[in-house]
Design a protein around this motif. Structure first.
Motif, PDB file in Angstrom:
ATOM      1  N   ARG A 124       0.839  -1.201   0.000  1.00  0.00           N
ATOM      2  CA  ARG A 124       0.000   0.000   0.000  1.00  0.00           C
ATOM      3  C   ARG A 124       0.873   1.250   0.000  1.00  0.00           C
ATOM      4  NH1 ARG A 124      -3.379  -1.275   5.250  1.00  0.00           N
ATOM      5  NH2 ARG A 124      -1.236  -1.769   5.841  1.00  0.00           N
ATOM      6  N   ALA A 137       1.598   0.827 -11.162  1.00  0.00           N
ATOM      7  CA  ALA A 137       0.555   1.572 -10.458  1.00  0.00           C
ATOM      8  C   ALA A 137      -0.734   1.634 -11.275  1.00  0.00           C
ATOM      9  CB  ALA A 137       1.052   2.977 -10.133  1.00  0.00           C
ATOM     10  N   HIS A 138      -0.594   1.810 -12.593  1.00  0.00           N
ATOM     11  CA  HIS A 138      -1.775   1.832 -13.457  1.00  0.00           C
ATOM     12  C   HIS A 138      -2.466   0.463 -13.439  1.00  0.00           C
ATOM     13  CE1 HIS A 138      -1.879   5.806 -15.179  1.00  0.00           C
ATOM     14  NE2 HIS A 138      -0.612   5.753 -15.531  1.00  0.00           N
ATOM     15  N   ARG A 139      -1.667  -0.603 -13.504  1.00  0.00           N
ATOM     16  CA  ARG A 139      -2.247  -1.960 -13.511  1.00  0.00           C
ATOM     17  C   ARG A 139      -3.007  -2.246 -12.218  1.00  0.00           C
ATOM     18  NH1 ARG A 139       2.820  -3.524 -15.355  1.00  0.00           N
ATOM     19  NH2 ARG A 139       3.271  -4.503 -13.334  1.00  0.00           N
ATOM     20  N   ARG A 140      -2.500  -1.690 -11.097  1.00  0.00           N
ATOM     21  CA  ARG A 140      -3.122  -1.970  -9.813  1.00  0.00           C
ATOM     22  C   ARG A 140      -4.176  -0.935  -9.419  1.00  0.00           C
ATOM     23  NH1 ARG A 140       2.023  -4.011  -6.112  1.00  0.00           N
ATOM     24  NH2 ARG A 140       3.100  -5.133  -7.762  1.00  0.00           N
ATOM     25  N   GLY A 141      -4.424   0.007 -10.310  1.00  0.00           N
ATOM     26  CA  GLY A 141      -5.429   1.010 -10.034  1.00  0.00           C
ATOM     27  C   GLY A 141      -5.032   2.015  -8.984  1.00  0.00           C
ATOM     28  N   LEU A 142      -3.726   2.257  -8.852  1.00  0.00           N
ATOM     29  CA  LEU A 142      -3.244   3.187  -7.839  1.00  0.00           C
ATOM     30  C   LEU A 142      -3.172   4.623  -8.347  1.00  0.00           C
ATOM     31  CD1 LEU A 142      -0.335   0.993  -6.387  1.00  0.00           C
ATOM     32  CD2 LEU A 142      -2.651   1.298  -5.475  1.00  0.00           C
ATOM     33  N   SER A 175       3.823   2.076 -14.606  1.00  0.00           N
ATOM     34  CA  SER A 175       3.089   0.996 -15.266  1.00  0.00           C
ATOM     35  C   SER A 175       2.415   0.090 -14.238  1.00  0.00           C
ATOM     36  CB  SER A 175       4.056   0.175 -16.128  1.00  0.00           C
ATOM     37  OG  SER A 175       3.393  -0.910 -16.729  1.00  0.00           O
ATOM     38  N   ARG A 191       1.702   8.358  -3.196  1.00  0.00           N
ATOM     39  CA  ARG A 191       0.784   8.458  -4.339  1.00  0.00           C
ATOM     40  C   ARG A 191       0.936   9.806  -5.040  1.00  0.00           C
ATOM     41  NH1 ARG A 191      -4.018   5.114  -4.546  1.00  0.00           N
ATOM     42  NH2 ARG A 191      -3.935   3.450  -3.000  1.00  0.00           N
TER      43      ARG A 191
END
Length: 208
Positions: free
Chosen positions: A147, A202-207, A200, A153
């Motif tokens: 997390r 972060a985008h895959r994990r929806g962050l 990349s 973030r």
């Protein structure tokens, strides 16, 4: 001020490439080379350079043993590892022996030159994948926590926009060093080696 460098690698073509890259810098002087540990010890003791760039795996002594012996014989020298290996078994002995920096051989020329200058100033320089190894080792008992904090973030969002560390620091009113620290934590949590991979992942994990 001219920085005096010694290159240590058992592959002549690698030394040739390093000499070609670093020798063009006006503040660098290549004052010695070695193809193995024993030769490196003799050369460094004779010319007493500012920085030694050394591979880890080559004729003995090598790795952490070579770094330790270099610093025993010439305590003022800075040892910067330049290798293709970033596993625990390579990184940890080198850092524990006293290497001030650890870069991989795919580092761009500008990054390598900056690392040499930083090492000469006594500043630690680590490739992101190496930093991730060390971060994982200093908290081995902690449960994996992927997390990201609110600040991490924010940093990652700015990186995703193409902002540099300096620009991200200015936008968040924090120091550039703090941004770098946040990035290292992000790399470790997402288990990635660099900025592009972090974005990349972060985008895959929806962050983001």
């Amino acid at each position: 001020m001219t920085l005096r460098l010694v290159l240590v690698d058992d592959h002549p073509v690698v030394r040739d490439g390093l000499r070609g890259m670093l020798g063009t810098q006006p503040d660098f002087a290549i004052v010695g080379e070695a193809g193995g540990g024993l030769e490196a010890l003799a050369v460094v003791e004779a010319v007493r350079p500012d920085v030694v760039l050394t591979d880890l795996r080559m004729p003995e002594p090598s790795g952490g043993t070579l770094i330790r012996l270099l610093l025993e014989r010439v305590p003022t020298v800075r040892v910067l590892v330049l290798t293709t290996h970033d596993t625990d078994s390579d990184v940890l002995p080198a850092v524990e022996a006293g290497a001030i920096g650890y870069l991989l051989k795919d580092a761009p020329r500008d990054e390598l030159c900056r690392a040499v200058r930083a090492a000469a100033r006594g500043e630690s320089v680590l490739s992101p994948s190496v930093a991730a190894v060390l971060l994982a080792r200093v908290r081995p008992q902690a449960p994996a926590d992927t997390r990201l904090s609110a600040r991490e973030r924010e940093v990652l969002a700015l990186v995703a926009q193409g902002r540099t560390n300096r620009e991200a620091a200015a936008a968040l009113y924090i120091s550039e060093a703090t941004v770098k620290t946040h990035l290292l934590h992000i790399y470790a949590k997402l288990e990635v080696p660099d900025r592009a991979s972090a974005v990349s992942a972060a985008h895959r994990r929806g962050l983001l």
